[in-house]
Structure formats: structure tokens, C-alpha cells
Design a protein around this motif. Structure first.
Motif, short mmCIF file in Angstrom:
data_model
loop_
_atom_site.label_atom_id
_atom_site.label_comp_id
_atom_site.label_asym_id
_atom_site.label_seq_id
_atom_site.Cartn_x
_atom_site.Cartn_y
_atom_site.Cartn_z
N SER A 144 0.84 -1.20 0.00
CA SER A 144 0.00 0.00 0.00
C SER A 144 0.87 1.25 0.00
CB SER A 144 -0.92 0.01 1.21
OG SER A 144 -1.83 -1.06 1.13
N PHE A 145 2.03 1.16 0.65
CA PHE A 145 2.99 2.26 0.63
C PHE A 145 4.34 1.72 1.11
CE2 PHE A 145 0.64 2.42 4.61
CZ PHE A 145 1.64 2.50 5.59
N THR A 146 5.37 2.51 0.86
CA THR A 146 6.73 2.17 1.28
C THR A 146 7.29 3.33 2.09
OG1 THR A 146 7.12 0.81 -0.68
CG2 THR A 146 9.07 1.61 0.49
N ILE A 147 7.92 3.00 3.20
CA ILE A 147 8.61 4.01 4.00
C ILE A 147 10.10 3.72 3.91
CG2 ILE A 147 8.99 4.90 6.33
CD1 ILE A 147 6.06 4.30 6.93
N ASN A 148 10.85 4.71 3.49
CA ASN A 148 12.29 4.57 3.43
C ASN A 148 12.87 4.81 4.82
OD1 ASN A 148 12.33 4.16 0.60
ND2 ASN A 148 12.18 6.35 0.29
N PHE A 149 13.86 4.01 5.20
CA PHE A 149 14.58 4.27 6.44
C PHE A 149 16.06 4.31 6.10
CE2 PHE A 149 13.84 -0.26 6.19
CZ PHE A 149 14.98 -0.87 6.65
N TYR A 187 1.98 -3.69 3.60
CA TYR A 187 0.84 -4.33 2.96
C TYR A 187 -0.35 -4.22 3.90
CZ TYR A 187 4.04 -6.62 -0.33
OH TYR A 187 4.97 -6.88 -1.31
N ILE A 188 -1.53 -4.09 3.32
CA ILE A 188 -2.77 -4.04 4.10
C ILE A 188 -3.76 -4.99 3.43
CG2 ILE A 188 -4.68 -2.59 4.91
CD1 ILE A 188 -2.77 -0.16 4.57
N LEU A 192 -2.64 3.34 8.37
CA LEU A 192 -3.02 1.94 8.15
C LEU A 192 -4.53 1.77 8.25
CD1 LEU A 192 -0.15 0.20 10.15
CD2 LEU A 192 -0.47 0.15 7.67
N PHE A 193 -5.13 2.36 9.28
CA PHE A 193 -6.58 2.25 9.43
C PHE A 193 -7.31 3.01 8.32
CE2 PHE A 193 -5.63 0.53 13.56
CZ PHE A 193 -6.72 -0.26 13.85
N GLU A 194 -6.81 4.18 7.92
CA GLU A 194 -7.43 4.97 6.85
C GLU A 194 -7.40 4.24 5.51
OE1 GLU A 194 -8.62 8.36 6.15
OE2 GLU A 194 -9.11 8.31 8.28
N MET A 195 -6.30 3.53 5.25
CA MET A 195 -6.12 2.91 3.94
C MET A 195 -6.63 1.49 3.86
SD MET A 195 -2.41 4.39 2.80
CE MET A 195 -2.57 3.72 1.15
N GLY A 243 -4.03 4.12 -2.53
CA GLY A 243 -3.74 5.48 -2.99
C GLY A 243 -3.97 6.54 -1.93
N ALA A 244 -3.61 7.75 -2.28
CA ALA A 244 -3.64 8.87 -1.34
C ALA A 244 -4.92 9.70 -1.40
CB ALA A 244 -2.43 9.78 -1.58
#
Length: 171
Positions: free
Chosen positions: A98-103, A111-112, A160-163, A168-169
Motif C-alpha cells: 500500500s505504501f513504502t517508508i524509506n529508512f 501491505y494491508i 493503516l486504518f485509513e487505507m 492510494g492517497a
């Protein structure tokens, strides 16, 4: 010993690997995956990490998280982690992060999905997971405040709960 593939900043494989615990060379990155499983009534499946884990011992976490091992895709890694940690199979070939966070030294694909799971029928990996539960967003936020949950940014939990019902955004 587990090995992890290394990628460049554009997520292109470098052909190099590192073993768990080795320092990631500058300019290279590893891949991590997380999965948030929701029930049809909007609760998230959460897990409690065992008390002897090297990081975040004894704290509650989202459904699962782990490293993608050498040779796996992100999706294969999340499916393997789900099977190993909770004994669940996921057959959703079309599922994408659903999205990726770079660290600092990697990419973390989130994933959701929705799965109505009877937690009494799960097979928990004893050296990873000590308990599971269904939780509402407010419960997780309270657990973060009390120090019982990994100290994620609350905006991540909100997202996570919103998506959970869309990609998408945008609404």
C-alpha cells in the motif's frame, strides 16, 4: 544464517548480499515488509513479540514485520513471514504494498489486507510471537501511550486504518 539482498537507492538489485547482523554498506539498502491484517469490522490483528527478542521485546506490534531474504520478492517475503509467524497462508497474488517508508538503510513495504481470522486457530512461532489479539485503533493508540506497543508514529497507525479499504492517497 539468513542473507538479505542489497539494492541501490532506486530499488534495483546490486547482486550483493549481507548476512543478518552485518552492517549495510553505504549507498546500499535492504528490504523489510510489514503486514496489517484487518477484520471486516475494522479491527487490526496485532501480535505480542516474545520477551527474549533482541528488539522491542515483549511489546505489541502490527500483524507482522520482517526481512525479505535473499532471492525473494517483497510479496514472497510477506507471505513467508505470515506463514512462519502466524501459520496463515495468503493467496492474494494481486496484493501490492500500500505504501513504502524509506529508512536509513532500507525500504519498508507496508501491505494491508482483510482476513477474518479465528485467532484461536493460529499457529504462533514460539520464538517470535507470544500472543495475538484483535484491536481497534484507539486501543493501539492507548498501548503506544502506555509503552506496551512499539512506539510507531501515530500517523502511521492512522494511515493503516485509513487505507484499509482503499489504495492510494485520495478518497
Amino acid at each position: 544464517m539468513e542473507k538479505f539482498d542489497l539494492f541501490d537507492k532506486n530499488r534495483q538489485p546490486t547482486g550483493k548480499t549481507v548476512e543478518r547482523g552485518q552492517i549495510i554498506p553505504d549507498g546500499m539498502y535492504r528490504m523489510v515488509v510489514h503486514l496489517a491484517v484487518f477484520s471486516s469490522d475494522g479491527k487490526m490483528l496485532i501480535q505480542r513479540r516474545t520477551d527474549d527478542k533482541s528488539s522491542w521485546a515483549g511489546l505489541w506490534d502490527i500483524t507482522l514485520g520482517g526481512h525479505v531474504i535473499s532471492g525473494e520478492t517483497s510479496y514472497q517475503g510477506v507471505c513467508r513471514e505470515l506463514s512462519e509467524e502466524l501459520g496463515l497462508k495468503m493467496n492474494k497474488e494481486s496484493l501490492r504494498p500500500s505504501f513504502t517508508i524509506n529508512f536509513s538503510n532500507g525500504f519498508d513495504d507496508y501491505y494491508i489486507t482483510e482476513m477474518n481470522v479465528d485467532i484461536m486457530n493460529l499457529t504462533l512461532q514460539p520464538d517470535e510471537v507470544s500472543a495475538v489479539a484483535w484491536a481497534e485503533k484507539e486501543e493501539i493508540m492507548s498501548m503506544i501511550d502506555s509503552g506496551d506497543f512499539i512506539p510507531y508514529k501515530k500517523s502511521l497507525i492512522n494511515m493503516l486504518f485509513e487505507m484499509r479499504n482503499s489504495m492510494g492517497a485520495h478518497k
